[in-house]
Design a protein around this motif. Structure first.
Motif, PDB file in Angstrom:
ATOM      1  N   GLY A  22     -39.887 -23.495   0.297  1.00 24.34           N
ATOM      2  CA  GLY A  22     -38.440 -23.283   0.962  1.00 24.34           C
ATOM      3  C   GLY A  22     -38.577 -21.836   1.170  1.00 24.34           C
TER       4      GLY A  22
ATOM      5  N   LEU B 149     -40.848 -20.838   4.035  1.00 23.09           N
ATOM      6  CA  LEU B 149     -40.485 -21.436   5.534  1.00 23.09           C
ATOM      7  C   LEU B 149     -39.149 -20.490   5.831  1.00 23.09           C
TER       8      LEU B 149
ATOM      9  N   ARG C 259     -45.236 -26.381  13.920  1.00 20.06           N
ATOM     10  CA  ARG C 259     -45.390 -25.586  12.612  1.00 20.06           C
ATOM     11  C   ARG C 259     -45.151 -24.189  12.824  1.00 20.06           C
TER      12      ARG C 259
ATOM     13  N   PHE D 115     -21.659 -29.053  -1.005  1.00 20.49           N
ATOM     14  CA  PHE D 115     -22.113 -29.464   0.482  1.00 20.49           C
ATOM     15  C   PHE D 115     -21.141 -30.610   0.979  1.00 20.49           C
TER      16      PHE D 115
ATOM     17  N   ALA E 126     -24.340 -23.895   2.019  1.00 21.23           N
ATOM     18  CA  ALA E 126     -25.099 -24.982   2.316  1.00 21.23           C
ATOM     19  C   ALA E 126     -24.739 -25.828   3.433  1.00 21.23           C
TER      20      ALA E 126
ATOM     21  N   ALA F  35     -26.545 -23.987   6.178  1.00 21.30           N
ATOM     22  CA  ALA F  35     -28.000 -24.250   6.135  1.00 21.30           C
ATOM     23  C   ALA F  35     -28.066 -25.602   6.806  1.00 21.30           C
ATOM     24  N   PHE F  36     -27.654 -26.692   6.511  1.00 20.56           N
ATOM     25  CA  PHE F  36     -27.884 -27.897   7.204  1.00 20.56           C
ATOM     26  C   PHE F  36     -27.662 -27.934   8.562  1.00 20.56           C
TER      27      PHE F  36
ATOM     28  N   GLY G 234     -30.450 -26.250  10.201  1.00 16.15           N
ATOM     29  CA  GLY G 234     -31.642 -26.724   9.821  1.00 16.15           C
ATOM     30  C   GLY G 234     -31.928 -28.193  10.268  1.00 16.15           C
ATOM     31  N   ILE G 235     -31.153 -29.128   9.928  1.00 17.01           N
ATOM     32  CA  ILE G 235     -31.562 -30.416  10.283  1.00 17.01           C
ATOM     33  C   ILE G 235     -30.997 -30.820  11.575  1.00 17.01           C
TER      34      ILE G 235
ATOM     35  N   LEU H  72     -35.389 -24.840  11.350  1.00 11.52           N
ATOM     36  CA  LEU H  72     -35.866 -25.076   9.727  1.00 11.52           C
ATOM     37  C   LEU H  72     -35.996 -23.722   9.350  1.00 11.52           C
TER      38      LEU H  72
ATOM     39  N   GLY I  57     -32.554 -22.182   8.498  1.00 13.69           N
ATOM     40  CA  GLY I  57     -31.766 -22.825   7.639  1.00 13.69           C
ATOM     41  C   GLY I  57     -32.341 -22.482   6.283  1.00 13.69           C
ATOM     42  N   ALA I  58     -33.710 -22.722   6.121  1.00 17.84           N
ATOM     43  CA  ALA I  58     -34.342 -22.111   4.800  1.00 17.84           C
ATOM     44  C   ALA I  58     -33.921 -20.635   4.359  1.00 17.84           C
TER      45      ALA I  58
ATOM     46  N   ALA J 281     -30.528 -21.009   2.993  1.00 22.84           N
ATOM     47  CA  ALA J 281     -30.551 -21.758   1.678  1.00 22.84           C
ATOM     48  C   ALA J 281     -31.104 -20.631   0.579  1.00 22.84           C
TER      49      ALA J 281
END
Lengths: 319, 297
Positions: free
Chosen positions: A53, A56, A66, A250, A269, A272-273, A276-277, A282, A285-286, A289
């Protein structure tokens, strides 16, 4: 007849343990074998992702691609992002106010429960219920309680008590939504605090109170100079846990507002979600976090010094 | 001196009035606040239950029907939930994940706690501390890297993603709980067994574990509850509707469009809370002891 069976069982007891059993009696191997499942699982699914994390956070990874190392770019971007700062502000505010509320009310409830009451264990069981039920499911109940049109609180205020003429708009604008979420969080947190502190209260020896009574102390003095200092160690630990899990909360926010209205109730949180998702960023988001980690370290140190203080106070050895 | 004198005067009134006085005082100071607490803590559950069994006509009309009571209870919402959605399937998935994650964490944390507390090797204290610190790492900072890992391992959208990641927060908790329990078992029992020629594994199986059964039950039911309640991993790692767990599915599958089916939502929440609530009602004392035990350790 009996003469033949007795030596047989005796022989059996004398049998040498097998190679495998002897291996398990070899202490270093036994220690290794016992620790392997737990440390293996924690290493692969906790320590490694923690490092991953952090890595990332310094890359521009997106879902399906990547990333490459981009240094502090994610953080530089976030520091200019008002939504991020708003999430930092609300996370701190949410944690501060909710923790204060939980501990004030939880301590009060614990003191109430510490009296001699009928049906004490039933009462304790009922009080712990909000903490047992899945947070998301009770959050949905709160969502329904906060409904703009059919809120039961609005019904009480408007139609029964007549103190207001319009319905409350709990989740429609920034500040009411923030306070509504804090109220739901306090509701969910009270039982844990109250039951843990109750356990702490029950370990305080009654003779201390008797001695204080003989010395002519007031109830406030008994609370201030006996209950509170004796409760301090457990209070410090429970508070650390509470702060950590409130700060990184969260479920509640995601279930009730999903960060809205206009991103005003995002916690770190949930932000970040979201980035990120579903957003696919990503790396970003990381980074969000990872920016929670300094706060967590602060809370952990708080716990450590709380523990150290307990040893000093109670004269316990290091164990 | 004067203070002591007034105090002595203050406690002199006849016993009957004092008894009455302290009783009414007790009612105001203890029972009234306690009743308020219980009322507020239980109200959302009452509201959930009431909504789940109300017909829609009553649900959205507070003028004609008293919202605190049900005029004509109905099972429509429950029926819709059970037969028109994949709810039974979600329940089953949640149960499977919770049971597997619990068994996995219970086995590994029993072994780890036994090694740390009883085998007393060099550095066992540090391993214990490391596991305690692992408990302080919240899922919210792990879910993004875990999502990429789960994807690379090919576990994305399978129950295995959850079964393998839930132990990250279950093992630290269970290990600490069990270390506390093992501490309370007299070491002499194990020494006797060692003298009698038992192997270490026999000691663990025949002596330590049977004595630690209350601790194992506490750790087990706690892990089950925590896995049942878990949300963020299940939300991030599961995509297809039929593999979702109950908390995630209610929020993502039942909330559709702008008109919320409050009746069905509340029925779903009620039914999803029921297994843990039932479980809880059977093992209340274990919950309380594990909660307070873990905090005290």
């Amino acid at each position: 007849m009996s003469a033949t069976t007795v030596p047989a069982t005796w022989n059996k007891a004398r049998q040498q343990p097998g190679r495998l059993a002897r291996l398990f009696d070899y202490k270093p191997f036994l220690v290794f074998a016992c620790l392997l499942p737990a440390l293996g699982l924690l290493g692969v699914f906790l320590t490694y992702p923690l490092g991953l994390g952090i890595w990332l956070a310094f890359t521009d990874t997106t879902i399906g691609r990547r990333g490459v190392w981009i240094g502090f770019e994610n953080f530089e971007y976030l520091f200019t992002d008002p939504i991020f700062w708003n999430a930092v502000f609300y996370s701190v505010f949410y944690t501060g106010v909710a923790t204060l509320g939980k501990f004030a009310l939880g301590l009060w409830l614990a003191l109430l429960l510490n009296n001699h009451l009928p049906l004490k264990s039933l009462l304790r069981a009922i009080i712990l219920l909000p903490w047992i039920v899945p947070t998301v499911l009770s959050a949905i109940a709160f969502w329904w309680i906060y409904d703009p049109q059919f809120s039961i609180i609005s019904y009480l205020a408007v139609d029964v008590l007549g103190v207001r003429t319009t319905n409350f708009d709990f989740l429609g604008s920034a500040w009411p939504a923030r306070w509504s979420l804090i109220a739901a969080n306090i509701w969910r947190g009270i039982p844990f605090v109250a039951i843990s502190l109750l356990a702490g209260l029950q370990t305080i020896s009654p003779s201390l109170y008797e001695a204080a009574l003989l010395d002519g102390s007031t109830p406030w003095q008994r609370f201030r100079y006996i209950t509170f200092p004796m409760l301090m160690p457990i209070l410090a630990i429970v508070m650390t846990f509470s702060i950590i899990f409130t700060f990184t909360d969260f479920q509640l926010v995601y279930a009730i507002t999903r960060g809205g209205p206009v991103n005003s109730t995002h916690l770190l949180a949930t932000l970040a979600f979201q980035r990120g998702i579903p957003g696919g960023q990503l790396g970003e988001g990381a980074a969000i976090a990872v920016s929670m980690i300094p706060f967590l370290i602060f809370a952990t140190l708080f716990s450590y010094f709380g523990l150290a203080r307990r040893k000093w106070q109670q004269g316990e050895g290091n164990d | 001196m004067t203070e002591a004198a007034t105090k002595a005067n203050g406690s002199s009134p006849p016993p009957e009035t004092m008894a009455w006085d302290s009783r009414s005082r007790r009612v105001v100071m203890v029972y009234v606040p306690l009743a308020c607490f219980v009322l507020i803590l239980l109200f959302p559950f009452y509201w959930m239950t009431i909504t789940a069994f109300k017909p829609n006509a009553e649900l959205y009309d507070y003028k004609r029907y008293n919202p605190f009571w049900i005029g004509s209870p109905t099972l429509d919402h429950l029926y819709m939930l059970l037969f028109e959605t994949a709810y039974p399937r979600w329940l089953w998935t949640t149960m499977l994940v919770a049971v597997c994650a619990t068994v996995l964490s219970l086995v590994s944390s029993t072994l780890a706690a036994y090694a740390i507390q009883r085998l007393r090797f060099r550095g066992s204290g540090y391993v214990g501390l490391a596991i305690y610190l692992a408990y302080l790492v919240p899922p919210s900072i792990l879910f993004i890297p875990l999502a990429t890992m789960v994807f690379q391992l090919g576990l994305f959208d399978t129950p295995f993603a959850l079964i393998l990641t839930y132990p990250t927060f279950l093992i630290p908790f269970c290990t600490w709980l069990l270390i506390g329990y093992f501490k309370s078992i007299p070491y002499e029992l194990e020494e006797c067994a060692l003298m009698d020629g038992a192997t270490r594994l026999q000691i663990l199986r025949r002596i330590t574990l049977p004595l630690a059964v209350p601790g194992l039950i506490s750790a087990g039911i706690f892990s089950f509850t925590l896995s049942w309640n878990e949300f963020i991993y299940a939300l991030a790692f599961i995509q297809s509707s039929e593999n979702k767990t109950v908390p995630v599915a209610i929020l993502t599958e039942l909330v559709t469009g702008d008109v919320y089916q409050w009746g069905a939502l509340m029925a779903g929440s009620l039914l999803g809370s029921l297994p843990v609530a039932l479980f809880y009602s059977f093992f209340v004392d274990y919950y309380v002891s594990s909660l307070t035990g873990a905090v005290k350790e």
